[in-house]
Each structure stands twice: as C-alpha cells, then as structure tokens.
Design a protein around this motif. Structure first.
Motif, short mmCIF file in Angstrom:
data_model
loop_
_atom_site.label_atom_id
_atom_site.label_comp_id
_atom_site.label_asym_id
_atom_site.label_seq_id
_atom_site.Cartn_x
_atom_site.Cartn_y
_atom_site.Cartn_z
N SER A 232 11.80 -3.72 -6.81
CA SER A 232 11.90 -2.34 -7.24
C SER A 232 11.82 -1.18 -6.54
N CYS A 233 10.66 -1.31 -5.64
CA CYS A 233 10.28 -0.20 -4.75
C CYS A 233 11.38 -0.13 -3.66
N PHE B 295 14.58 -1.18 -3.72
CA PHE B 295 15.98 -0.54 -4.39
C PHE B 295 15.78 1.06 -4.90
N THR B 296 14.91 1.65 -5.26
CA THR B 296 14.56 3.14 -5.59
C THR B 296 13.51 3.53 -4.55
N LEU C 206 13.25 6.62 -3.24
CA LEU C 206 12.89 8.06 -3.62
C LEU C 206 11.90 8.16 -4.72
N ILE C 207 12.22 7.36 -5.84
CA ILE C 207 11.47 7.44 -7.03
C ILE C 207 10.21 6.78 -6.76
N THR C 208 10.15 5.84 -5.88
CA THR C 208 8.93 5.27 -5.32
C THR C 208 7.85 6.18 -4.67
N GLY D 221 9.36 4.21 0.49
CA GLY D 221 9.53 3.23 -0.67
C GLY D 221 9.81 1.81 -0.28
#
Length: 172
Positions: free
Chosen positions: A18-19, A21-22, A24-26, A146
């Motif tokens: 998950s980190c 693939f995302t 920026l959110i991470t 991330g």
C-alpha cells in the motif's frame, strides 16, 4: 505463536505494498504509519520473546518501540515535528533494525538447521545499507519515502514469516 507471527507478517507486507503504490499519501501520513509500525513490531516482538523466554537486546528494543509510539501519539505537536524529522528517524531505524536482524540471523544459525538464517541475514544487511544511504542522501529519502517505507514493511513482514519457521523449530 507461529500463526500469530505469520498473520502479522502478512498484514505488515500488505501495508508495505500500500505504501509503495501511494507514496505521497504515505509521506503525508508517515507519523501515523510509524506509530502503527512501532506498536505492531513491539507487541509481536514482546510476545515472541516471552513465549521463547529470551530477554535479550531485541526484547529491550521491542519495549522501546512501544514507548516511542506512545510518546509520538500522545505529546501535542510531536507528530508534526516527527513528520519533519521522520526522514532521519527512519534512516536510523533501518540501520538499527538491520543490525538486529543480523544478530538474530547468527543466533538462528546456531540453533536451527537449514538455510533460513541466510534470508534473515540478507534482509539485515539490506536494512543497514538502506539506512546508511538514507542518512547520506536525506532529500532522496524524502522523495522516495513511501517506497522505502513500503519496502521496509514488506521486509519486516517477510522477516516475521521467516522467524515463524524459527519458532516452529524450537517446538519440535
């Protein structure tokens, strides 16, 4: 205990993907990811140490992981400050976790048969190298945070799964 380690290992590895693939959110929510990692890692490590009745440096590190997670979560403003300092915290965390994995690999080599210890040793060396590189190039770590956190989560998950095999070796 074996199933518990495998389940947490798989969950941490999924979080790692998950980190990746995302990223920026991470990075934006990295403080919360750190707190979750500290709690899960510390809790599983303490349970493993207590069940194996081994209270060495990894047991102390597990307790410190939980204490650090609580401090970051409870102290006002510390999470915001932690997000800024997280780059260096993670670099040193990578190195320290790598060193602990190296020690565990050599301990595992003495106790068990087979080549499972080589995997733990390889992951430990990789953790140390990623940590050193991150200290030397902090801006690169900020840009790839991330992805590196995701790789670390995957590494930690695989390490827990491998260590579950080590636990099985003790029971036989």
């Amino acid at each position: 205990m074996k199933i518990f380690s495998i389940v947490f290992g798989v969950l941490i590895a999924i979080c790692g993907f998950s980190c990746i693939f995302t990223p920026l959110i991470t990075f934006l929510e990295a403080g919360y990811f750190l707190v979750i990692l500290l709690f899960v890692y510390g809790t599983v490590g303490i349970i493993r140490s207590v069940s194996n009745k081994t209270y060495g440096i990894d047991f102390v590190f597990d307790i410190l992981s939980i204490i650090l997670g609580i401090v970051i979560l409870v102290v006002p403003g510390l999470k915001l400050m932690t997000d800024g300092m997280l780059i260096y915290l993670m670099a040193f965390w990578f190195m320290l976790q790598g060193v602990i994995n190296i020690f565990q690999a050599f301990k595992q080599k003495k106790i068990t048969k087979g080549m499972g210890w080589v995997w733990t040793l390889t992951l430990g060396i990789l953790g140390v190298l990623v940590g050193i590189y991150s200290v030397v190039h902090p801006m690169l770590l900020a840009l790839t945070f991330g992805i590196l956190v995701g790789v670390y989560f995957i590494e930690s998950g695989i390490s827990m799964i491998v260590m579950a095999q080590y636990i099985q070796g003790d029971e036989e």
